[in-house]
Design a protein around this motif. Structure first.
Motif, PDB file in Angstrom:
ATOM      1  N   LEU A 128       0.873  -1.360   0.283  1.00 10.79           N
ATOM      2  CA  LEU A 128       0.034   0.020   0.075  1.00 10.79           C
ATOM      3  C   LEU A 128       0.938   1.161  -0.019  1.00 10.79           C
ATOM      4  CD1 LEU A 128      -2.574  -1.147   2.684  1.00 10.79           C
ATOM      5  CD2 LEU A 128      -2.957  -0.832   0.213  1.00 10.79           C
ATOM      6  N   PRO A 129       1.628   1.545  -1.101  1.00 12.45           N
ATOM      7  CA  PRO A 129       2.512   2.455  -1.146  1.00 12.45           C
ATOM      8  C   PRO A 129       2.019   4.205  -1.500  1.00 12.45           C
ATOM      9  CG  PRO A 129       2.301   1.601  -3.243  1.00 12.45           C
ATOM     10  CD  PRO A 129       1.482   1.058  -2.620  1.00 12.45           C
ATOM     11  N   PHE A 130       0.912   4.336  -0.897  1.00 16.19           N
ATOM     12  CA  PHE A 130       0.213   5.641  -1.117  1.00 16.19           C
ATOM     13  C   PHE A 130       1.264   6.913  -0.595  1.00 16.19           C
ATOM     14  CE2 PHE A 130      -3.184   2.636  -1.086  1.00 16.19           C
ATOM     15  CZ  PHE A 130      -3.863   2.947  -2.524  1.00 16.19           C
ATOM     16  N   VAL A 131       1.479   6.754   0.572  1.00 23.84           N
ATOM     17  CA  VAL A 131       2.350   7.630   1.542  1.00 23.84           C
ATOM     18  C   VAL A 131       3.754   7.976   0.771  1.00 23.84           C
ATOM     19  CG1 VAL A 131       3.354   8.300   3.594  1.00 23.84           C
ATOM     20  CG2 VAL A 131       1.304   7.345   3.440  1.00 23.84           C
ATOM     21  N   LEU A 133       4.397   7.644  -2.282  1.00 24.79           N
ATOM     22  CA  LEU A 133       3.954   8.387  -3.607  1.00 24.79           C
ATOM     23  C   LEU A 133       3.491   9.919  -3.207  1.00 24.79           C
ATOM     24  CD1 LEU A 133       2.405   5.593  -5.603  1.00 24.79           C
ATOM     25  CD2 LEU A 133       4.651   6.464  -5.823  1.00 24.79           C
ATOM     26  N   GLY A 134       3.329  10.081  -2.083  1.00 27.90           N
ATOM     27  CA  GLY A 134       3.053  11.447  -1.588  1.00 27.90           C
ATOM     28  C   GLY A 134       1.556  11.655  -1.775  1.00 27.90           C
ATOM     29  N   LEU A 135       0.794  10.358  -1.512  1.00 27.46           N
ATOM     30  CA  LEU A 135      -0.834  10.362  -1.711  1.00 27.46           C
ATOM     31  C   LEU A 135      -1.246   9.819  -0.368  1.00 27.46           C
ATOM     32  CD1 LEU A 135      -0.964   8.946  -5.123  1.00 27.46           C
ATOM     33  CD2 LEU A 135      -1.131  11.157  -4.647  1.00 27.46           C
ATOM     34  N   CYS A 136      -2.629   9.558  -0.469  1.00 23.11           N
ATOM     35  CA  CYS A 136      -3.318   9.100   0.643  1.00 23.11           C
ATOM     36  C   CYS A 136      -4.124   7.914   0.211  1.00 23.11           C
ATOM     37  CB  CYS A 136      -4.097   9.989   1.337  1.00 23.11           C
ATOM     38  SG  CYS A 136      -5.635  10.583   0.529  1.00 23.11           S
ATOM     39  N   PRO A 137      -4.360   7.040   1.079  1.00 24.66           N
ATOM     40  CA  PRO A 137      -5.213   5.762   0.524  1.00 24.66           C
ATOM     41  C   PRO A 137      -6.657   6.312   0.120  1.00 24.66           C
ATOM     42  CG  PRO A 137      -4.137   5.290   2.701  1.00 24.66           C
ATOM     43  CD  PRO A 137      -4.059   6.860   2.378  1.00 24.66           C
ATOM     44  N   GLU A 138      -7.243   5.196  -0.530  1.00 24.91           N
ATOM     45  CA  GLU A 138      -8.515   5.322  -1.194  1.00 24.91           C
ATOM     46  C   GLU A 138      -9.433   4.004  -0.888  1.00 24.91           C
ATOM     47  OE1 GLU A 138      -7.763   2.858  -2.879  1.00 24.91           O
ATOM     48  OE2 GLU A 138      -6.779   3.260  -4.764  1.00 24.91           O
ATOM     49  N   ALA A 139     -10.731   3.960  -1.404  1.00 24.97           N
ATOM     50  CA  ALA A 139     -11.380   2.934  -1.203  1.00 24.97           C
ATOM     51  C   ALA A 139     -12.074   2.922   0.007  1.00 24.97           C
ATOM     52  CB  ALA A 139     -10.923   1.689  -1.999  1.00 24.97           C
ATOM     53  N   ALA A 140     -11.979   3.722   0.820  1.00 27.66           N
ATOM     54  CA  ALA A 140     -12.393   3.797   2.171  1.00 27.66           C
ATOM     55  C   ALA A 140     -11.624   2.739   3.206  1.00 27.66           C
ATOM     56  CB  ALA A 140     -13.984   3.394   2.176  1.00 27.66           C
ATOM     57  N   SER A 141     -10.203   2.628   2.351  1.00 27.39           N
ATOM     58  CA  SER A 141      -9.602   1.580   3.328  1.00 27.39           C
ATOM     59  C   SER A 141      -9.089   1.887   4.413  1.00 27.39           C
ATOM     60  CB  SER A 141      -8.061   1.259   2.497  1.00 27.39           C
ATOM     61  OG  SER A 141      -7.466   2.409   2.170  1.00 27.39           O
ATOM     62  N   SER A 149      -8.290  -5.294  10.607  1.00 25.28           N
ATOM     63  CA  SER A 149      -6.738  -5.582  11.162  1.00 25.28           C
ATOM     64  C   SER A 149      -6.454  -5.143  12.551  1.00 25.28           C
ATOM     65  CB  SER A 149      -5.853  -5.248   9.969  1.00 25.28           C
ATOM     66  OG  SER A 149      -6.419  -5.451   8.641  1.00 25.28           O
ATOM     67  N   GLY A 150      -7.126  -4.124  12.967  1.00 26.53           N
ATOM     68  CA  GLY A 150      -6.411  -3.329  14.221  1.00 26.53           C
ATOM     69  C   GLY A 150      -5.728  -2.168  13.634  1.00 26.53           C
ATOM     70  N   TYR A 151      -5.677  -1.198  14.634  1.00 23.54           N
ATOM     71  CA  TYR A 151      -5.207  -0.090  14.070  1.00 23.54           C
ATOM     72  C   TYR A 151      -3.531  -0.190  13.882  1.00 23.54           C
ATOM     73  CZ  TYR A 151      -3.097   4.634  14.094  1.00 23.54           C
ATOM     74  OH  TYR A 151      -1.989   5.712  13.605  1.00 23.54           O
ATOM     75  N   LEU A 152      -2.841  -0.890  14.692  1.00 19.42           N
ATOM     76  CA  LEU A 152      -1.416  -1.065  14.718  1.00 19.42           C
ATOM     77  C   LEU A 152      -0.841  -1.541  13.565  1.00 19.42           C
ATOM     78  CD1 LEU A 152      -0.333  -1.438  18.221  1.00 19.42           C
ATOM     79  CD2 LEU A 152      -0.175   0.332  17.129  1.00 19.42           C
ATOM     80  N   LYS A 153      -1.688  -2.670  13.072  1.00 16.34           N
ATOM     81  CA  LYS A 153      -1.395  -3.565  11.679  1.00 16.34           C
ATOM     82  C   LYS A 153      -1.618  -2.670  10.711  1.00 16.34           C
ATOM     83  CE  LYS A 153      -1.653  -8.073  13.629  1.00 16.34           C
ATOM     84  NZ  LYS A 153      -2.471  -9.270  13.726  1.00 16.34           N
ATOM     85  N   ALA A 154      -2.834  -1.907  10.584  1.00 15.46           N
ATOM     86  CA  ALA A 154      -3.071  -1.084   9.424  1.00 15.46           C
ATOM     87  C   ALA A 154      -2.260   0.117   9.245  1.00 15.46           C
ATOM     88  CB  ALA A 154      -4.568  -0.456   9.801  1.00 15.46           C
ATOM     89  N   ALA A 155      -1.904   0.749  10.561  1.00 18.31           N
ATOM     90  CA  ALA A 155      -0.938   1.907  10.337  1.00 18.31           C
ATOM     91  C   ALA A 155       0.549   1.459   9.881  1.00 18.31           C
ATOM     92  CB  ALA A 155      -0.626   2.506  11.711  1.00 18.31           C
ATOM     93  N   GLU A 156       0.965   0.092  10.334  1.00 20.70           N
ATOM     94  CA  GLU A 156       2.152  -0.190   9.833  1.00 20.70           C
ATOM     95  C   GLU A 156       2.142  -0.157   8.214  1.00 20.70           C
ATOM     96  OE1 GLU A 156       5.306  -3.474  11.309  1.00 20.70           O
ATOM     97  OE2 GLU A 156       3.544  -4.427  10.477  1.00 20.70           O
ATOM     98  N   LYS A 157       1.068  -0.682   7.687  1.00 22.51           N
ATOM     99  CA  LYS A 157       1.387  -1.283   6.285  1.00 22.51           C
ATOM    100  C   LYS A 157       0.955  -0.040   5.351  1.00 22.51           C
ATOM    101  CE  LYS A 157       1.906  -5.540   6.770  1.00 22.51           C
ATOM    102  NZ  LYS A 157       2.100  -5.427   8.181  1.00 22.51           N
ATOM    103  N   LEU A 159       1.008   3.427   6.607  1.00 24.99           N
ATOM    104  CA  LEU A 159       2.193   4.686   6.659  1.00 24.99           C
ATOM    105  C   LEU A 159       3.639   4.103   6.279  1.00 24.99           C
ATOM    106  CD1 LEU A 159       0.966   5.696  10.180  1.00 24.99           C
ATOM    107  CD2 LEU A 159       0.142   6.811   8.130  1.00 24.99           C
ATOM    108  N   LEU A 160       3.957   2.950   6.409  1.00 28.10           N
ATOM    109  CA  LEU A 160       5.456   2.723   5.829  1.00 28.10           C
ATOM    110  C   LEU A 160       5.176   2.303   4.349  1.00 28.10           C
ATOM    111  CD1 LEU A 160       6.788   0.577   8.726  1.00 28.10           C
ATOM    112  CD2 LEU A 160       7.239   2.920   8.200  1.00 28.10           C
ATOM    113  N   GLY A 161       4.035   1.577   3.965  1.00 24.00           N
ATOM    114  CA  GLY A 161       4.249   1.338   2.523  1.00 24.00           C
ATOM    115  C   GLY A 161       4.650   0.268   2.078  1.00 24.00           C
TER     116      GLY A 161
END
Length: 251
Positions: A128-131, A133-141, A149-157, A159-161
């Motif tokens: 999930l390489p949005f960040v 690429l200077g972007l934010c995620p989409e599709a209500a992800s 997934s829980g906040y921590l797992k979601a944030a890792e994937k 925010l780090l991409g």
């Protein structure tokens, strides 16, 4: 060559991404074709399930970066083909079975959050390489992924991409089951066959109830993400990130 292959046969609408020379990256026209295919599948009583997949052993490398880099700066997100497709797949009433192999990047991952069965080949790489690429995620992800997934797992994937594997995707609830490459297509067909044999009305009602909690606020979040993504698309950060990405591709 058609970049999206669509067929309707024996109760199944098969929508296959067919641009293997570009790792099945998606353009506006491809999103429009998929949107139209899902709309037709929605309206046809003989179609009970959609099978979403990619040709050439790859699911999708996400949005075509060159198309993104050349996007009209005055674009309204709700008028884009990608948003039309995402609105359609997120509200689609019939079961969607995704067959994922090789690579799933960006929207190639976030669209899976709107599928009902996601069967992946064990060697598939996700990101999930949005960040980056200077972007934010989409599709209500940003709404769905922390919930499943829980906040921590979601944030890792997000925010780090960084890349993650099929076992990680399974652990996060992005993937339903993992298969060997030789078993994947048979598993998808078996599930499609089972779904076709079920009473369609009760199937749709049950899906509706299953999705009801996460559906609340989903369209609004999708719009908010889309508006911000198209705004960020014209930022200096995104332009620099795209230029860097494209220079590595041509090096």
């Amino acid at each position: 060559m058609e970049n999206i292959l669509v067929s309707f046969d024996a109760g199944v609408a098969k929508v296959s991404i067919n641009r293997p020379d570009k790792k099945n990256s998606l353009t506006g026209n491809m999103y429009k074709t998929m949107d139209d295919a899902f709309k037709e599948a929605r309206n046809r009583e003989d179609i009970k399930v959609v099978h979403l997949c990619g040709e050439g052993g790859i699911f999708s490398a996400g949005n075509d970066i060159t198309s993104f880099a050349n996007a009209n700066p005055n674009t309204v997100s709700d008028e884009t083909e990608v948003m039309g497709f995402l609105y359609e797949i997120s509200s689609f009433p019939k079961p969607i079975v995704a067959e994922v192999s090789g690579l799933a990047v960006g929207v190639g991952v976030t669209c899976l959050l709107h599928c009902d069965f996601v069967y992946a080949e064990r060697e598939t790489k996700f990101s999930l390489p949005f960040v980056k690429l200077g972007l934010c995620p989409e599709a209500a992800s940003t709404l769905i992924l922390p919930r499943i997934s829980g906040y921590l797992k979601a944030a890792e994937k997000i925010l780090l991409g960084d890349n993650f594997n099929a076992l990680d995707a399974l652990d996060m609830g992005i993937v339903t089951r993992i298969f060997k490459a030789s078993e994947l297509s048979d598993a998808v067909k078996s599930t499609c066959d089972k779904l076709i044999s079920l009473p369609p009305n009760s199937l749709r009602i049950s899906k509706k109830f299953l999705k009801s909690e996460i559906k609340e606020g989903m369209k609004q979040r999708m719009k908010e993400e889309g508006d911000m993504l198209w705004k960020l698309l014209n930022s200096d950060e995104a332009k620099d990130a795209f230029a860097n990405f494209l220079s590595k591709k041509t090096a």
